[in-house]
Design a protein around this motif. Sequence first.
Motif, PDB file in Angstrom:
ATOM      1  N   LYS A  48       0.803  -1.228   0.000  1.00 29.51           N
ATOM      2  CA  LYS A  48       0.000   0.000   0.000  1.00 29.51           C
ATOM      3  C   LYS A  48       0.833   1.275   0.000  1.00 29.51           C
ATOM      4  O   LYS A  48       0.322   2.339  -0.353  1.00 29.51           O
ATOM      5  N   LEU A  50      -6.492  -0.562  -2.951  1.00 25.41           N
ATOM      6  CA  LEU A  50      -5.949   0.643  -3.567  1.00 25.41           C
ATOM      7  C   LEU A  50      -6.900   1.155  -4.634  1.00 25.41           C
ATOM      8  O   LEU A  50      -7.579   0.375  -5.304  1.00 25.41           O
ATOM      9  N   ARG A  71      -6.302  -3.707   2.367  1.00 31.31           N
ATOM     10  CA  ARG A  71      -5.162  -3.461   1.476  1.00 31.31           C
ATOM     11  C   ARG A  71      -5.601  -2.847   0.139  1.00 31.31           C
ATOM     12  O   ARG A  71      -4.791  -2.752  -0.788  1.00 31.31           O
TER      13      ARG A  71
END
Length: 219
Positions: A11, A39, A37
Motif C-alpha cells: 500500500k 488501492l 489493502r
Amino acid sequence: MDIRVKICGLKRPEDVDAAARAGAVYGGFVFFPKSPRHLTVEEARALAVEAPVGLAKVALVVDADDALLDAITGAVPLDMLQLHGRETPERVAEVRTRTGLPVMKAIGVAGPEDLAAIDVYSRVADQLLIDAKPPKDAALPGGNGLAFDWRLLQGRKYWTCPWMLAGGLTPDNVAEAVRLTGARQVDVSSGVESAPGVKDPERIAAFVAAATGQDSRVG
C-alpha cells in the motif's frame, strides 16, 4: 534454494521498496474495496511507476468486470493479473485475451475435493495460486491468514503451469510449507504485517530469507 516470493497487499512506497530490497520477485496490488489493502487505480499507479526495476507488478482483482479491468490496465503498468474471485475458466481465457497480460488464477483449497479445479484452471491460466479456501462467512476471498493441510499437495509438483502457494504463511512456517509441498513460489500478505494492511519490513525480510533458505531456521 530458488524460491520466488510474492509480497501481496502493498500500500505504501516503503512497502514496495522493502519487498524489492528483501528479494521478492512479485509485488501485489489489491483492488477490492472490502480489503484493508485496497488501492484506488490512482494509488496503484503511483506505486507501480516508482517500483524498483525487477519487481513484477501484479494486480489482484475479484470478479472484476471489463470496465474495471480496462481502468486498471489502462493506467497502471502491470506484469500480471491475479483473479481471486469465482471466475470461470472461460472468464480467465477472456481476461487473458482482453488485457494481453499473463493471468494467475487463485484456487481455494480446503480438502481433496478441491484439487480437481487445479487441473481445470491450469489449462487456461498462465499461473495458479493455491490458497486456503476462505470460510463461508468470510468478507475476503484471501488474505485471511488461514492455512490448509499442505500435505494435500505432496507429489503434485508437475501441473501444466507454474503455481504458487498461499494461505497462512509466515516467516516461521514458510520453510516447512515449501518442504511439504515442493512449492517453488510462495505468496504472503497478512503474515508480514504488524496490523491489517500495514507491512512490516523486518517481517518481509525474514519471510523472504526463510522461504529461500537463507535463514537459520531452515534445516
